[in-house]
Design a protein around this motif. Sequence first.
Motif, short mmCIF file in Angstrom:
data_model
loop_
_atom_site.label_atom_id
_atom_site.label_comp_id
_atom_site.label_asym_id
_atom_site.label_seq_id
_atom_site.Cartn_x
_atom_site.Cartn_y
_atom_site.Cartn_z
N VAL A 61 -15.96 14.50 74.55
CA VAL A 61 -17.18 15.01 73.90
C VAL A 61 -18.14 13.87 73.63
CG1 VAL A 61 -18.08 16.15 71.83
CG2 VAL A 61 -15.97 16.98 72.88
N ARG A 62 -17.61 12.76 73.13
CA ARG A 62 -18.46 11.60 72.84
C ARG A 62 -19.18 11.12 74.10
NH1 ARG A 62 -17.48 6.36 73.53
NH2 ARG A 62 -15.22 6.67 73.69
N LEU A 63 -18.46 11.02 75.22
CA LEU A 63 -19.07 10.55 76.46
C LEU A 63 -20.15 11.51 76.95
CD1 LEU A 63 -15.87 9.29 78.33
CD2 LEU A 63 -17.73 7.90 77.38
N ALA A 64 -19.89 12.81 76.84
CA ALA A 64 -20.87 13.80 77.28
C ALA A 64 -22.14 13.74 76.43
CB ALA A 64 -20.26 15.20 77.23
N VAL A 65 -21.97 13.59 75.12
CA VAL A 65 -23.11 13.52 74.21
C VAL A 65 -23.90 12.23 74.45
CG1 VAL A 65 -23.76 13.24 71.79
CG2 VAL A 65 -22.15 15.03 72.46
N GLU A 66 -23.20 11.12 74.63
CA GLU A 66 -23.88 9.85 74.89
C GLU A 66 -24.72 9.92 76.16
OE1 GLU A 66 -20.91 6.83 74.99
OE2 GLU A 66 -20.79 6.64 72.81
N ALA A 67 -24.17 10.54 77.19
CA ALA A 67 -24.90 10.65 78.45
C ALA A 67 -26.18 11.46 78.28
CB ALA A 67 -24.00 11.28 79.51
N GLN A 68 -26.08 12.56 77.53
CA GLN A 68 -27.27 13.39 77.32
C GLN A 68 -28.30 12.69 76.45
OE1 GLN A 68 -28.39 16.08 78.69
NE2 GLN A 68 -26.60 16.28 80.00
N LEU A 69 -27.85 11.95 75.45
CA LEU A 69 -28.80 11.22 74.61
C LEU A 69 -29.59 10.20 75.42
CD1 LEU A 69 -26.72 10.61 71.35
CD2 LEU A 69 -28.88 11.85 71.51
N GLY A 70 -29.00 9.72 76.50
CA GLY A 70 -29.68 8.76 77.37
C GLY A 70 -30.51 9.42 78.44
N ARG A 71 -30.45 10.77 78.53
CA ARG A 71 -31.23 11.48 79.56
C ARG A 71 -32.41 12.22 78.93
NH1 ARG A 71 -32.08 16.37 81.93
NH2 ARG A 71 -30.94 17.44 80.28
N ALA A 72 -32.11 13.28 78.17
CA ALA A 72 -33.18 14.08 77.55
C ALA A 72 -32.57 15.01 76.52
CB ALA A 72 -33.94 14.89 78.61
N ASN A 73 -33.35 15.35 75.49
CA ASN A 73 -32.88 16.30 74.48
C ASN A 73 -34.08 17.07 73.93
OD1 ASN A 73 -30.82 17.51 72.89
ND2 ASN A 73 -31.50 16.33 71.13
N VAL A 74 -34.86 17.66 74.85
CA VAL A 74 -36.07 18.39 74.46
C VAL A 74 -35.72 19.81 74.03
CG1 VAL A 74 -37.54 17.02 75.96
CG2 VAL A 74 -36.47 19.09 76.87
N HIS A 75 -36.62 20.46 73.28
CA HIS A 75 -36.33 21.81 72.81
C HIS A 75 -36.50 22.83 73.95
CE1 HIS A 75 -40.58 22.77 72.65
NE2 HIS A 75 -40.82 21.80 71.78
N THR A 76 -36.16 24.06 73.66
CA THR A 76 -36.04 25.08 74.72
C THR A 76 -37.36 25.72 75.13
OG1 THR A 76 -35.43 26.67 72.99
CG2 THR A 76 -33.63 25.63 74.22
N ARG A 77 -38.49 25.18 74.67
CA ARG A 77 -39.77 25.62 75.24
C ARG A 77 -39.94 25.06 76.65
NH1 ARG A 77 -41.40 29.91 72.22
NH2 ARG A 77 -41.99 29.34 70.10
N TYR A 78 -39.11 24.07 76.99
CA TYR A 78 -39.07 23.54 78.34
C TYR A 78 -37.80 24.05 79.02
CZ TYR A 78 -42.34 20.32 76.12
OH TYR A 78 -43.39 19.79 75.41
N VAL A 79 -37.77 23.97 80.34
CA VAL A 79 -36.62 24.45 81.10
C VAL A 79 -35.72 23.28 81.45
CG1 VAL A 79 -35.85 25.64 83.19
CG2 VAL A 79 -37.97 26.37 82.05
N ASP A 80 -34.44 23.42 81.16
CA ASP A 80 -33.47 22.38 81.44
C ASP A 80 -32.31 23.01 82.21
OD1 ASP A 80 -31.10 20.63 81.07
OD2 ASP A 80 -32.44 19.48 79.78
N LYS A 81 -32.04 22.51 83.40
CA LYS A 81 -31.02 23.11 84.27
C LYS A 81 -29.65 23.14 83.61
CE LYS A 81 -28.94 22.78 88.89
NZ LYS A 81 -27.55 22.80 88.41
N GLY A 82 -29.30 22.08 82.89
CA GLY A 82 -27.98 22.03 82.28
C GLY A 82 -27.76 23.15 81.27
N ILE A 83 -28.81 23.50 80.54
CA ILE A 83 -28.69 24.56 79.54
C ILE A 83 -28.55 25.91 80.24
CG2 ILE A 83 -29.93 25.75 77.68
CD1 ILE A 83 -31.24 22.95 77.11
#
Length: 438
Positions: A61-83
Motif C-alpha cells: 500500500v505504501r509503495l502504491a501511494v508513494e507512486a501516485q503522490l509522485g504522479r498526480a492526485n487531482v480531483h474528479t472534475r478531471y478524468v483519470d484512467k486509473g480511477i
Amino acid sequence: MADQTLAQARGCVLGGTYRTFYSTPLIVESASGCIITDVNGNNYLDAYNNVPVLGHSAPQVRLAVEAQLGRANVHTRYVDKGIVDYAQRLVATFPDSLESVVFACSGSEANDLALRLAAHATGRDGVIVTRHAYHGTTAAVATVSPSLAGSATGDHVEGVELPAWDAPDFDELLAATIRDAAGHLAGRGHPFGAFILDSAVTSDGILEPRSLEQTVRTVHELGGFYIADEVQSGFGRTGANWGFERLDVVPDLVALGKPMGNGIPVSAVLGSHEIFDSFGAEQRYFNTFAGTAVPIAAAEVVLAELESGALTTRANEGGAVLKDCLVDAIARSSVPATVRQNGLMVGVDFELRPVTEPNAVSTAAAARRAQAMVELLYAERVLVSSTGSAGTILKIRPPLVITDDQLKELALAFGRALSRLEDLENSKSSAADSRDGE
C-alpha cells in the motif's frame, strides 16, 4: 515526553469527543502487520482493528501511494484512467444491478449519501434501523445510529429489536417487525423509504449469517430500499466478498468504507445507473478528496487481494480456527459464553439466553464480564473491544492477514484472561461470604 505527560497533553489539546480505549491508553510507537508496538517496546496483537485489512503499514500500500503522490492526485472534475479502471473492477465484484459507483472519503459519508439517494428515489424519508445500529457520525447518519445516543434520534427513524439470533424463523420474524415499524413511521407522517443494515450486525452483537430473503422482499413490498452497510462487513471480512452475499439478498444500494483503502480515507456507494442519474439530474454531489488517485491507489491494492480470493479464504479458514479455539477455552472454564462467528469477525457473548439456563447471569453482570475481559486481554497484550446493546459481547475482528499461530496465541491469551476472571469473581464471592458470616 513521558507517557503520562503525553496522555495529558492529548486530553488538553484534542476536543472532548476524543476517547481512548482501555484504562491505561496505548501509546503507539509503530505498527506492522497485526502487531502494534508501544513507546516502551511492548508488542500488542491487534485483534480489533478491521481498517488495515492487509495489516498495519502494509508495504504494498505504501509503495502504491508513494507512486501516485509522485504522479498526480487531482480531483474528479478531471478524468483519470486509473480511477476509471478501479471503478470498473470494483463494480465487477457485485451483482449486475449494482452497476455504478460514487466515491466518498468515509463510511459515514457513504451511508449519508446512500440515505439521500434512497429518499430521492422513493420520495419517502422514513428509515428503519436495528435497535443498537451504528452507521456513522454525520448529522444524517447519527440520527440512524442509536448506539451513539441510546436510541434512534430522528422522528423519521424507527429502531427495531432483532429476533433471537438463533431463532429458526429469524427471517420471517424480522420481516414482520419491519412491516410493523413501517406502520409506526407512517403514523408519524414519515412513509417508509429505507431499511439500512450492517451486514454483520456488528453493533447489535455480531450475528451469524442467515437468509434475509423474506425481510428484503417485505422491504420492497412496502416501497422501500434495502441499503447494505458494508463498511465493517465488506472486503472479505465475512468470508464472502460482501456480507450481503451470505444473507441471500441483493441490495438496492451498498455503502463501503473502513478497510477499502487499508487506512487511507476512501469509501463508496454502489447502485444502479437509474438511481444515480435521477439523483444527479436534480442534486449536485461533489467531494473534493473522494475518488482521487492516491486513495484509489491504496484501494487498488486491497481490491487485488479480494479478487485473488486471499481475503475470503483467510476469513473462512482463520475464523474457523479462532472459533474452535475459543469454544475449547470456554469449555475448560466455569464462565459460560456463546461464540458467534461471521468469517473473521467473532463475538463472544457472556449473556446466555434464555437466562434460565444454568450459570446464566444478568445483563449487567454479563456486561461487567465482557468489559473485564477487554482489560484482562489488554494486560495479555491482545487488543479487543466489546459490542452489543448492553456491551455483553467481546468483539474480535483482526486484520485479515492474521496467521493461524497468531490466532492460537490470541485464544491462549483469552483462556488465561478467562481463568483470571474466574479467580477475581471467586475472590469477590469468598469475600462476600466472609462478610455475611461475620
